[in-house]
Design an enzyme around this catalytic site. Sequence first.
Site, short mmCIF file in Angstrom:
data_model
loop_
_atom_site.label_atom_id
_atom_site.label_comp_id
_atom_site.label_asym_id
_atom_site.label_seq_id
_atom_site.Cartn_x
_atom_site.Cartn_y
_atom_site.Cartn_z
N ARG A 137 42.54 50.14 47.72
CA ARG A 137 43.45 49.44 46.90
C ARG A 137 44.65 50.29 46.13
O ARG A 137 45.50 49.95 45.69
CB ARG A 137 42.80 48.75 45.48
CG ARG A 137 41.82 47.86 46.00
CD ARG A 137 40.55 47.69 44.84
NE ARG A 137 41.62 46.77 43.83
CZ ARG A 137 41.50 45.68 43.56
NH1 ARG A 137 40.64 44.70 44.11
NH2 ARG A 137 42.20 45.00 42.37
N TYR A 140 48.68 49.87 46.27
CA TYR A 140 49.26 48.99 45.12
C TYR A 140 49.02 49.87 44.01
O TYR A 140 50.11 49.93 43.27
CB TYR A 140 48.44 47.55 45.29
CG TYR A 140 48.95 46.53 44.31
CD1 TYR A 140 50.14 46.11 44.37
CD2 TYR A 140 48.27 46.13 43.13
CE1 TYR A 140 50.61 44.95 43.43
CE2 TYR A 140 48.65 45.27 42.14
CZ TYR A 140 49.94 44.73 42.49
OH TYR A 140 50.50 43.76 41.49
N LYS A 144 52.25 51.30 42.05
CA LYS A 144 52.96 50.95 40.86
C LYS A 144 53.17 51.94 39.77
O LYS A 144 53.92 52.04 38.94
CB LYS A 144 51.84 49.75 40.23
CG LYS A 144 52.23 48.20 41.27
CD LYS A 144 53.59 47.61 40.87
CE LYS A 144 53.54 46.22 41.36
NZ LYS A 144 54.92 45.65 41.32
N ARG A 181 43.45 35.55 45.94
CA ARG A 181 43.21 35.54 44.41
C ARG A 181 41.87 34.57 44.20
O ARG A 181 41.65 33.64 44.69
CB ARG A 181 44.25 35.60 43.77
CG ARG A 181 45.41 36.51 43.96
CD ARG A 181 46.40 36.75 42.99
NE ARG A 181 47.69 36.76 43.57
CZ ARG A 181 49.01 36.86 43.08
NH1 ARG A 181 48.97 37.25 41.62
NH2 ARG A 181 50.22 37.11 43.71
N VAL A 183 41.50 32.78 41.53
CA VAL A 183 41.73 31.37 41.16
C VAL A 183 41.99 30.47 42.10
O VAL A 183 41.67 29.32 42.59
CB VAL A 183 42.93 31.37 39.98
CG1 VAL A 183 43.44 29.98 39.83
CG2 VAL A 183 42.28 31.90 38.77
N THR A 205 34.60 40.47 34.68
CA THR A 205 35.49 39.81 33.88
C THR A 205 36.86 39.82 34.22
O THR A 205 37.23 40.81 34.68
CB THR A 205 35.15 39.93 32.35
OG1 THR A 205 35.73 41.29 32.17
CG2 THR A 205 33.71 40.03 31.97
N ARG A 206 37.61 38.79 33.90
CA ARG A 206 38.97 38.78 34.17
C ARG A 206 39.56 37.83 32.69
O ARG A 206 38.90 37.18 32.35
CB ARG A 206 39.61 38.11 35.49
CG ARG A 206 39.16 38.77 36.79
CD ARG A 206 39.76 40.17 36.78
NE ARG A 206 39.28 40.78 38.01
CZ ARG A 206 38.23 41.71 38.40
NH1 ARG A 206 37.60 41.94 37.11
NH2 ARG A 206 38.12 42.32 39.31
N ARG A 272 38.31 43.38 33.01
CA ARG A 272 39.94 43.25 32.84
C ARG A 272 40.33 42.60 31.63
O ARG A 272 39.99 41.26 31.77
CB ARG A 272 40.66 42.99 34.17
CG ARG A 272 42.16 42.83 34.16
CD ARG A 272 42.59 44.17 34.08
NE ARG A 272 42.60 44.78 35.43
CZ ARG A 272 42.17 46.18 35.77
NH1 ARG A 272 41.62 46.65 34.99
NH2 ARG A 272 42.27 46.47 37.11
#
Length: 306
Positions: A137, A140, A144, A181, A183, A205-206, A272
């Site tokens: 990961r 990314y 950033k 993703r 969702v 968690t998100r 998160r």
Amino acid sequence: MVTGGAGFLGSHLVDRLLERGHEVLCVDNLFTGAKDNLAAAATNPRFEFLRHDVTWPLSVEVDEIWNLACPASPIHYQHDPVQTTKTSVLGAINMLTLATRLGAPIFQASTSEVYGDPHVHPQPESYWGNVNSIGPRSCYDEGKRCAETLFFDYQRQHDLPIKVARIFNTYGPRMHPADGRVVSNFIMQALRGEPITIYGDGSQTRSFCFVDDLIEGFLAFMDAPPEVTGPINLGNPSEFTILELAELTIRLTGSRSQIVRRPLPEDDPRQRQPDISFARETLGWEPRIALEQGLERTIAYFKALA
């Protein structure tokens, strides 16, 4: 100018800027974006589209730059990790160089992934993060983080007006149905009657922010005085487990899908949740759309695609 303007977030931003009466130049290489996302904007005489990759310099005349160009889902950004890093780093350099020449304020779409797998919960802007610099990961996450460094160095060195927003999990219409993703995965699996895949035990968690709320946060941030540079967390502080999201998706779709479990991917954060105290105090902004309401609108969008 909105780079990445044909993407999920970018296209919603383009629409809101046009609603405000602006002339908008959308710049996108269409790697993950789609012209269909710009169907409404394309009929507006104040809209212009330019197919361009931000890893290459660009010379245009604009008054304000919104830099949203970068694949944001693991499936897409891990497809070509070198290009992902280039998009974050070279893209930032090219857009900052342009902004410096123009004296234009510039907005950077950063990410909650700069916090990595956090040891502090919820995550305030003052937290420096826990990021693996060499994992799958990292292209990314570290891209950033480097972009944020560049933005603040350009501000210090060139007195450039900047805005850096750290975006937490966002969902809504125009998400790519195959972006991987959580969702979009859950909704598509539920609508097809397929097993819903949870990675790990589902206790991670998100915090899910509906896209309309996020875009209002973008606009409030850019409207704030120049001294409000960020970085600033923009997201919904309501925290849900992945298992809760799966169960809610099944209920709202009326699906008979069963939940199945798979091993947790490497470096997948366990928690998160944004601390949005700074956004509340400085921008007077906080999300207003509850998860169930936002999911209903997102499910309706995906049903219409079928």
